[in-house]
Design a protein around this motif. Structure first.
Motif, mmCIF file in Angstrom:
data_model
loop_
_atom_site.group_PDB
_atom_site.id
_atom_site.type_symbol
_atom_site.label_atom_id
_atom_site.label_comp_id
_atom_site.label_asym_id
_atom_site.label_seq_id
_atom_site.Cartn_x
_atom_site.Cartn_y
_atom_site.Cartn_z
ATOM 1 N N ASP A 56 -12.161 -50.422 -21.213
ATOM 2 C CA ASP A 56 -10.846 -50.546 -21.596
ATOM 3 C C ASP A 56 -10.443 -51.856 -21.008
ATOM 4 N N SER A 59 -6.270 -52.286 -20.118
ATOM 5 C CA SER A 59 -6.110 -51.970 -18.829
ATOM 6 C C SER A 59 -6.744 -52.606 -17.651
ATOM 7 N N ASP A 302 1.370 -56.838 -14.207
ATOM 8 C CA ASP A 302 0.186 -56.670 -15.103
ATOM 9 C C ASP A 302 -0.339 -58.027 -15.557
#
Length: 368
Positions: A56, A59, A302
């Motif tokens: 992923d 993420s 993030d």
């Protein structure tokens, strides 16, 4: 003699300035500080990160950052920390993260075996992002107390606490160790741990701010936050939750009477004093700050702003007047190439008088 009297009168009329140039009588809600997000977080080991990235990549990119030790951040001048805690009543629940098996050959995780002890554990994501500068809350609080004792004159340190667990699990997390539920006993234990290891006298609690007012919100709207002089050497905690856990923490404690943490309460409620508004562009922030509430917002999230070297969110946070601005980048990233770094202009890189309040209102009517 006349010259001496005139000089003395002028000195008494001027605000007393602390070493950083802020007036002693400035109330603590009238400053603006920069602090860190997920402050305890070490980097994921490269071997494990590569495994996760292959599964992923999106993420993985969001958690591709790390911090320096908590006390090193405070030494730099940061005045906000964020700590995530997991309940581990019997101990050992997180002692052997599955991620150690997903990528063999990683460095030791817990050579002293502290994860086998009962009590709150500190890390980001079970089994994946589990390396931390303070594996237990006890250890983290002891480190903070030692630092504070060495710097008894420090400005108040804001700490956001998020108690993990108790939420429905998604399919994406089905492979991870399931956290223990959060209960009323969880919060009783949390309050006790904070006071046991920091000392009640070193924590600014809702009771101390409320004073003789009927509700905590009434006190805050009447400028009842302590002055910087009164708040030196102390810590203040806020619970990062706005749903079931917040309600559980408030239950039986109207206006947070007897509690240690403030909560992310809604305006117009008896417990309203501190609020979390992660989007710095929310127009309501400036109005909330002007009314007396303390607001936490974010400069980045993030790794997005850092990768783009985009400081527009940080600038919005500064202009909003939110007293607490968190970032993952008080230093440039060592994980990817970027010049993104967050600090104020001037000699005080992480502390300044709040821009929402004019110079004429920066001194308080008296110490509390």
């Amino acid at each position: 003699m006349l010259k001496t009297l005139i000089s003395l009168s002028l000195a008494l009329a001027l605000p007393v300035l602390h070493k950083e140039g802020l007036p002693d009588e400035l109330h603590m809600n009238r400053i603006q500080v920069i602090g860190s997000h997920n402050s305890y977080k070490k980097a994921i080991d490269p071997a494990l990160f590569k495994v996760f990235q292959q599964k992923d990549s999106v993420s993985a990119s969001k958690i591709d950052y790390e911090h320096i030790p908590l006390t090193a951040q405070l030494d730099m001048g940061l005045l906000n920390l964020e700590i995530d805690v997991y309940v581990d009543e019997k101990g050992g629940r997180y002692a052997h993260p599955k991620g150690l098996d997903w990528a063999p050959g990683q460095p030791p995780f817990d050579p002293d075996g502290v994860m086998n002890q009962p009590g709150f554990k500190v890390f980001h994501i079970p089994d994946l992002d589990f390396r931390s500068y303070c594996l237990t809350l006890k250890q983290g609080l002891q480190d903070l107390k030692t630092w504070s004792d060495k710097h008894p004159d420090h400005y108040p340190v804001f700490i956001t606490l998020e108690v993990k667990g108790g939420e429905p699990r998604s399919k994406a997390n089905s492979m991870l160790t399931e956290p223990e539920p959060v209960t009323e006993a969880t919060f009783q234990a949390l309050d006790k741990e904070l006071t046991d290891y920091l000392g009640a006298e070193n924590i600014i609690t809702p009771d101390k701010v409320r004073g003789n007012y009927n509700t905590l919100e009434e006190a805050v709207l009447h400028d009842s936050w302590p002055t910087l002089k009164a708040a030196r050497g102390k810590f203040l905690f806020v619970l990062d939750d706005h749903d079931r856990k917040r309600a559980m923490y408030i239950a039986g404690h109207p206006s947070l009477k007897g509690r240690v943490l403030f909560v992310n309460a809604d305006p117009g409620t008896p417990e309203a004093a501190m609020m979390i508004r992660n989007n710095p562009r929310m127009p309501e922030i400036k109005d909330l700050v002007a009314k007396g509430y303390i607001i936490r917002t974010r400069a980045d999230a993030d790794t997005r702003e850092a990768r783009l070297n985009d400081k527009s969110s940080f600038q919005a946070a500064c202009n909003s007047g939110a007293q607490i601005i968190t970032t993952d980048y008080y230093r440039k990233s060592t994980h990817f190439s970027s010049d993104y770094e967050v600090s104020f202009d001037g000699s005080n890189k992480y502390l300044r008088i709040n821009p929402v309040f004019s110079s004429s209102s920066t001194t308080a009517a008296g110490a509390r």
